[in-house]
Write an enzyme that holds these catalytic residues in place. Structure first.
Site, short mmCIF file in Angstrom:
data_model
loop_
_atom_site.label_atom_id
_atom_site.label_comp_id
_atom_site.label_asym_id
_atom_site.label_seq_id
_atom_site.Cartn_x
_atom_site.Cartn_y
_atom_site.Cartn_z
N LYS A 1 0.85 -1.21 0.00
CA LYS A 1 0.00 0.00 0.00
C LYS A 1 0.89 1.26 0.00
CE LYS A 1 -3.61 -2.74 2.10
NZ LYS A 1 -4.80 -2.81 2.93
N GLY B 1 -7.30 -4.89 7.31
CA GLY B 1 -6.68 -4.03 8.30
C GLY B 1 -7.40 -3.98 9.63
N GLU C 1 -11.25 -10.43 -0.88
CA GLU C 1 -10.88 -9.62 0.27
C GLU C 1 -12.13 -8.96 0.85
OE1 GLU C 1 -6.46 -8.40 0.16
OE2 GLU C 1 -7.60 -6.89 -0.92
P1 PGA Z 1 -4.38 -6.40 5.52
O1 PGA Z 1 -4.64 -5.89 4.02
O2 PGA Z 1 -3.58 -7.67 5.40
O3 PGA Z 1 -3.61 -5.31 6.18
O4 PGA Z 1 -5.72 -6.64 6.14
C1 PGA Z 1 -4.88 -6.79 2.97
C2 PGA Z 1 -5.13 -6.03 1.69
O5 PGA Z 1 -5.78 -4.98 1.72
O6 PGA Z 1 -4.66 -6.44 0.60
#
Ligand code: PGA
Length: 247
Positions: A10, A171, A165
């Site tokens: 990200k 997150g 997802e």
């Molecule tokens: P996360 O994000 O592992 O921090 O939950 C996953 C993603 O958004 O690809």
């Protein structure tokens, strides 16, 4: 199918820490390669530099988004050929943060995925329901609609990855339980069978709060062909534990 463990950095990583993380992972992969495919998707500013330092390593490089056009007057955007030129093999498209924050529609995501394919990249098309949609038991309908609307029309064998997802799991430290993940992944496989020539060659990744502790359990679920990892991909040791769990 060999699993794919993908790190989505990200908007994280300056040159010093981003290259250090990539070097650390490349070193681990050279010493003890895990029995899975590895991919990292750093921010665009680091792609070329990390692409050079990963050259010849077992870790592939990916972008986090691409524009539907190959070039032109699109200030701030990055095209699929540019990602390819920087050393990428993959491009994430339609991540829920882009669908939400940048108002990307299914049609826009499909155009990006098609552009990625056209540039010789493998698109990782992200889908997933919100918490409200899950509460309303609309999750399969929502994912089905996103598949119908955002997958590229024509896909060669091994040229597509789908990432499930759930928005409420990203997150948050919350994940669906094993049966819930299995239900959606089996549903996605069924939808792929209706749409693509080689549905069993499409990897279906799970993403959303995957970490070093829960990875082995999640990766053992039927039709889970890997993971798209956000937060835990920023720590080399955690990402490595997840990669080992996939082997
Ligand atoms: P996360 O994000 O592992 O921090 O939950 C996953 C993603 O958004 O690809």
């Amino acid at each position: 199918m060999r699993k794919l463990i993908a790190g989505n950095w990200k908007m994280n990583g300056l040159r010093a820490d981003g290259t250090a993380l990539a070097r650390d992972l490349a070193g681990r992969a050279a010493k003890a390669p895990p029995a899975c495919d590895l991919l990292i998707c750093p921010p665009a500013t680091l792609l070329a530099e990390i692409g050079s330092l990963l050259a010849g390593s077992r870790i592939a490089l990916g972008g986090q988004d691409c524009h539907a056009d190959a070039k032109g007057a699109h200030t701030g955007d990055i095209s699929a050929p540019m990602l390819k030129d920087a050393g990428c093999a993959y491009a994430i498209v339609g991540h829920s943060e882009r669908r939400q924050n940048h108002h990307e529609t299914d049609a826009a995501v499909r155009a990006k995925a098609t552009a990625a394919l056209g540039a010789g990249l493998i698109p990782i098309v992200c889908i997933g329901e919100t918490a409200a949609q899950r509460d309303d038991k609309e999750h399969l309908r929502v994912c089905g609609g996103q598949i119908a609307g955002s997958l590229p029309e024509i896909v060669g064998a091994g040229q597509l990855v789908v990432a499930y997802e759930p928005v409420w799991a990203i997150g948050t430290g919350r994940t669906p339980n094993g049966a819930e993940i299995a239900e959606v992944h089996a549903f996605i496989r069924g939808e792929l069978k209706k749409r693509v020539a080689n549905p069993d060659a499409v990897r279906i990744l799970y993403g959303g709060s995957v970490n070093a502790k829960n990875a082995a359990e999640i990766l053992a679920i039927a039709n889970v062909d890997g993971a798209l990892v956000g937060g835990a991909s920023l720590d080399a040791a955690s990402f490595w534990t997840i990669a080992q769990a996939a082997g």
